[in-house]
Design an enzyme around this catalytic site. Structure first.
Site, PDB file in Angstrom:
ATOM      1  N   CYS A   1       0.829  -1.205   0.000  1.00 49.62           N
ATOM      2  CA  CYS A   1       0.000   0.000   0.000  1.00 49.62           C
ATOM      3  C   CYS A   1       0.869   1.263   0.000  1.00 49.62           C
ATOM      4  CB  CYS A   1      -0.911  -0.034   1.230  1.00 49.62           C
ATOM      5  SG  CYS A   1      -1.766   1.502   1.598  1.00 49.62           S
TER       6      CYS A   1
ATOM      7  N   CYS B   1       0.152   3.707   2.815  1.00 54.06           N
ATOM      8  CA  CYS B   1       0.637   3.133   4.080  1.00 54.06           C
ATOM      9  C   CYS B   1       2.131   3.390   4.245  1.00 54.06           C
ATOM     10  CB  CYS B   1       0.374   1.630   4.132  1.00 54.06           C
ATOM     11  SG  CYS B   1      -1.357   1.162   4.071  1.00 54.06           S
TER      12      CYS B   1
END
Length: 147
Positions: free
Chosen positions: A69, A72
Site C-alpha cells: 500500500c 501506508c
C-alpha cells in the site's frame, strides 16, 4: 486518576503495574528489564494483539496497513514520529493486514491505512486514510492518557 496503570511490555508481553506518577520516568519491565516505551511503533500479530489491546490501561493506537500500500508506506514515518512524540501516553502499534488477515476481518478493515484507537479492549475511535503528523496528533490528543 488511578494510582497505577497496567502497561504491556513491547518485548515480552508481560503486564506491568506502573505508578501513574512514574509513567514518564522511563519505566522498565519487571520481567525482562527492558524499557516499556521505545519510541517505536510495535508490530503485533494475532498472538499478542488481544493481550496488548485488552490488558493495557493506556490507549492503543493501531495502524492497519499492508506492505504493498503506497499511502501506508508514505504514512509510516509519520506514525513512527507520532510514537516518539506521544509515548508514554498511548501505545502505537502496527498490524500488517496481509500477514494478519483474520485481524483485519475481525475489525472490518475495508481500506488501508486505517487507524483505530482501543481502550480496555474496546474501539473508541477510527480514521481511514493517510494523514500528516499535525492532523494525526490533533486526532489522537483527546484520547491520550492524561496524568
Amino acid at each position: 486518576m488511578p494510582e497505577s496503570l497496567h502497561v504491556v511490555c513491547p518485548h515480552c508481553s508481560a503486564v506491568n503495574r506502573i505508578p501513574s506518577a512514574k509513567l514518564g520516568d522511563a519505566p522498565q519491565c519487571g520481567q525482562c528489564k527492558r524499557p516499556l516505551f521505545t519510541g517505536e511503533p510495535l508490530a503485533l500479530g494475532s498472538a499478542q494483539f488481544d493481550r496488548h489491546i485488552v490488558r493495557s490501561d493506556l490507549p492503543v493506537v493501531v495502524d492497519f496497513w499492508a506492505p504493498w500500500c503506497g499511502p501506508c508506506r508514505t504514512m509510516a514515518p509519520t506514525f513512527h514520529q507520532a510514537a516518539i512524540d506521544i509515548e508514554p501516553y498511548a501505545r502505537l502499534v502496527k498490524v500488517d493486514t496481509e500477514a494478519e488477515p483474520q485481524l483485519a476481518a475481525r475489525f472490518n478493515i475495508r481500506s488501508i491505512p486505517t487507524l483505530a484507537i482501543f481502550l480496555h479492549g474496546r474501539e473508541i475511535a477510527r480514521q481511514s486514510g493517510a494523514t500528516d503528523l499535525g492532523t494525526l496528533k490533533r486526532w489522537l490528543q483527546p484520547h491520550l492518557y492524561k496524568p
